[in-house]
Design a protein around this motif. Sequence first.
Motif, short mmCIF file in Angstrom:
data_model
loop_
_atom_site.label_atom_id
_atom_site.label_comp_id
_atom_site.label_asym_id
_atom_site.label_seq_id
_atom_site.Cartn_x
_atom_site.Cartn_y
_atom_site.Cartn_z
N ALA A 171 -0.47 -1.48 -7.83
CA ALA A 171 -1.74 -1.81 -7.71
C ALA A 171 -2.26 -3.24 -8.15
O ALA A 171 -2.62 -4.05 -7.25
CB ALA A 171 -2.78 -0.86 -8.68
N LYS A 172 -1.32 -3.94 -8.88
CA LYS A 172 -1.51 -5.15 -9.28
C LYS A 172 -0.86 -6.11 -8.10
O LYS A 172 -1.59 -7.09 -7.71
CB LYS A 172 -0.72 -5.72 -10.73
CG LYS A 172 -0.99 -6.93 -11.05
CD LYS A 172 -0.30 -6.89 -12.27
CE LYS A 172 -0.87 -6.34 -13.62
NZ LYS A 172 -0.13 -6.43 -14.75
N GLN A 173 0.15 -5.70 -7.63
CA GLN A 173 0.69 -6.58 -6.47
C GLN A 173 -0.11 -6.44 -5.30
O GLN A 173 -0.20 -7.42 -4.61
CB GLN A 173 2.15 -6.01 -6.27
CG GLN A 173 3.42 -6.31 -7.19
CD GLN A 173 4.45 -5.84 -6.85
OE1 GLN A 173 4.75 -5.10 -5.98
NE2 GLN A 173 5.66 -6.05 -7.76
N LEU A 174 -0.67 -5.43 -5.16
CA LEU A 174 -1.48 -5.13 -3.88
C LEU A 174 -2.79 -6.08 -3.93
O LEU A 174 -3.08 -6.87 -3.10
CB LEU A 174 -1.90 -3.53 -3.60
CG LEU A 174 -2.86 -3.32 -2.52
CD1 LEU A 174 -2.09 -3.93 -1.15
CD2 LEU A 174 -3.08 -1.97 -2.33
N ASP A 175 -3.38 -5.78 -5.11
CA ASP A 175 -4.60 -6.62 -5.46
C ASP A 175 -4.26 -8.37 -5.23
O ASP A 175 -4.90 -9.08 -4.77
CB ASP A 175 -5.15 -6.62 -6.64
CG ASP A 175 -5.54 -5.20 -7.08
OD1 ASP A 175 -6.11 -4.61 -6.08
OD2 ASP A 175 -5.88 -4.76 -8.07
N THR A 176 -3.15 -8.88 -5.81
CA THR A 176 -2.81 -10.16 -5.54
C THR A 176 -2.35 -10.51 -4.27
O THR A 176 -2.80 -11.60 -3.78
CB THR A 176 -1.24 -10.30 -6.38
OG1 THR A 176 -1.51 -10.20 -7.87
CG2 THR A 176 -0.76 -11.80 -6.45
N SER A 204 -6.80 -13.29 1.59
CA SER A 204 -8.30 -13.72 1.73
C SER A 204 -8.53 -15.49 1.52
O SER A 204 -9.26 -15.87 2.15
CB SER A 204 -9.28 -13.19 0.60
OG SER A 204 -8.87 -13.77 -0.58
N LYS A 227 -3.89 -9.29 -1.66
CA LYS A 227 -5.10 -9.11 -1.01
C LYS A 227 -5.91 -10.35 -1.39
O LYS A 227 -6.36 -11.06 -0.38
CB LYS A 227 -5.91 -8.02 -1.38
CG LYS A 227 -5.58 -6.69 -0.64
CD LYS A 227 -6.47 -5.48 -1.27
CE LYS A 227 -5.94 -4.15 -0.47
NZ LYS A 227 -6.94 -3.03 -0.80
N ALA A 228 -5.84 -10.79 -2.65
CA ALA A 228 -6.42 -12.01 -2.82
C ALA A 228 -5.78 -13.22 -2.17
O ALA A 228 -6.53 -14.28 -1.70
CB ALA A 228 -6.14 -12.20 -4.32
N GLU A 270 0.61 -1.32 0.17
CA GLU A 270 -0.01 -0.10 -0.05
C GLU A 270 0.79 1.12 -0.15
O GLU A 270 0.72 2.40 -0.67
CB GLU A 270 -0.81 -0.18 1.22
CG GLU A 270 -1.93 -0.94 0.96
CD GLU A 270 -2.88 -1.16 2.24
OE1 GLU A 270 -2.63 -0.64 3.43
OE2 GLU A 270 -3.99 -1.71 2.30
N LYS A 322 2.13 1.65 -3.51
CA LYS A 322 1.24 2.20 -4.49
C LYS A 322 0.92 3.89 -4.17
O LYS A 322 0.81 4.51 -5.29
CB LYS A 322 -0.11 1.38 -4.24
CG LYS A 322 -1.29 1.87 -5.10
CD LYS A 322 -2.32 0.95 -4.91
CE LYS A 322 -3.60 1.59 -5.69
NZ LYS A 322 -4.88 1.00 -5.37
#
Length: 525
Positions: A276-281, A287, A283-284, A232, A235
């Motif tokens: 942003a892509k690394q952060l989304d990965t 989860s 987070k996934a 974060e 980003k």
Amino acid sequence: MASRLAMAQSTLTMRRWGLAAMALLATLPASAVAQRARPAPPVEATAPRDAGEPIMAIVSIKTQHVTFYDADGWIARAPVSTGTTGRETPAGIFAIVEKNKDHRSSLYDDAEMPNMQRITWNGIALHGGPLPGYAASHGCIRMPFGFAEKLFDRTRIGMRVIISPNDAAPVEISHPALLMPKADAVAAAPSRAETLAREAAEAVKTADEAKKAAATAARESAALAASLRKLEGLKRNAEAELAFADKMLAAAKTDQARAQAEDRKQKAALKAEEAAKQLDTAKADASSKPDAVVAKTAAKAAETRKAEAVKAASEAKLALEPVSIYISRATQKLYVRRNTHKPAPDGGGEVFDTSIEVPVVIRDPGRRIGTHVFTAMARNDAGLRWSAVTIDNGDDARSALDRISIPQDVLDRVAPTALPRSSIVVSDEPLSRETNYRTEFVAVLSDQPQGGFITRRPSPAVDIADSSTWGGEGGGFFFQPWNSPPQTSNSRQRGGQSYYPAQRGYPAQQDYPMQPGYPMQPGRW
């Protein structure tokens, strides 16, 4: 003058009677004179039948003898030598807490105390020793050497030892207050204990796995949280750089400046997109990982189930042991003890379960009740055949039981599976300070001399963290420390708590007939 003459005649008559008596004694055999002087001393004897396992021993201080009993009556008798004046053996209720065939004193030149059977941790024991024919020890109970050796291998830890001021013997008794087991519960107890032990082991394994899973989830969650915070931050930095490049492009005045700003913006945009892509990965990925809170909750639930299963297994295993109940008029409490057969953690003896201690109702509590020991001698058609031994004045044994109401929840826990050798002790006395996590019940009669007990060093108060379980899990204490100051006098109010001053030892009395190389031992010998 007449008065003096009468007195002189009286004196002359007494002298003549004295001379006549002496003459008569002179004509009698020496053995007859000795028999008239004092009763015949106790002799060693064995019952003319096959003896079973000893259930109790009763020591008579008055007549200086001990009698061992099995389920069918007395099996062996012998003379003893108990404590001398000022070092008296305490009268009361005890049980064997340790056995050592070749015990040697740690205080008196490594003196031998063969076939020692300890009944308190401050140094009172039965053992082989010299018998001069009268009380001569410093508090222990000496038995004939051969007799002590013969009985040593036949007794067990927890066997009741009753020390009575006078002669006492068990008599048969029946009463509704005495424990009456259920045959089906007794028969089912071994398999139930085995099943619950297996379930407890599985619960322990499950709880351990849940605990490890919760710890792993917590570590992974912490690592993911740190990674997310880092991504974060990257980003935000990339977005800030992109925004700055936009400003530089808008402010460009020349083609060269505009080209440089465009290049910078493209690079910043790529960096922001990548962040942003690394952060989304991340987070996934987070989860899909086990939730640390959920894992912790599951571990707590598994720990609760484990505690319940272990407690149930412990109760089931204890149900395979004889149960002892002590009811004190002094404290208005009921105590339960059963041997776990677990070795004491600080060495010496075995740990006794002490998980039951509850108030008890005794009718007319201001009136003496006496000291009575009720023992389940053997099974019979009704469940158990009981005996009673009374060693202190008060009510008779049956009347004492009439005054007591044992709580129903206690009966529900211990009565259905009560076994031979189980016992109920009713007494005016509180438990002695010598009662702790590695003894059965110790209670002394406070109106009897007990110098040999008081002058010995008391057992230390030790907190043992355990929940009376067989796996050593959970919390609780087998023994709570006593913090009140000791008394220094032998005289105590009936019903008062027993405390003894800590002393490292005491010198031998001048009139004590010491045997070479065989001094008696005070304290932790």
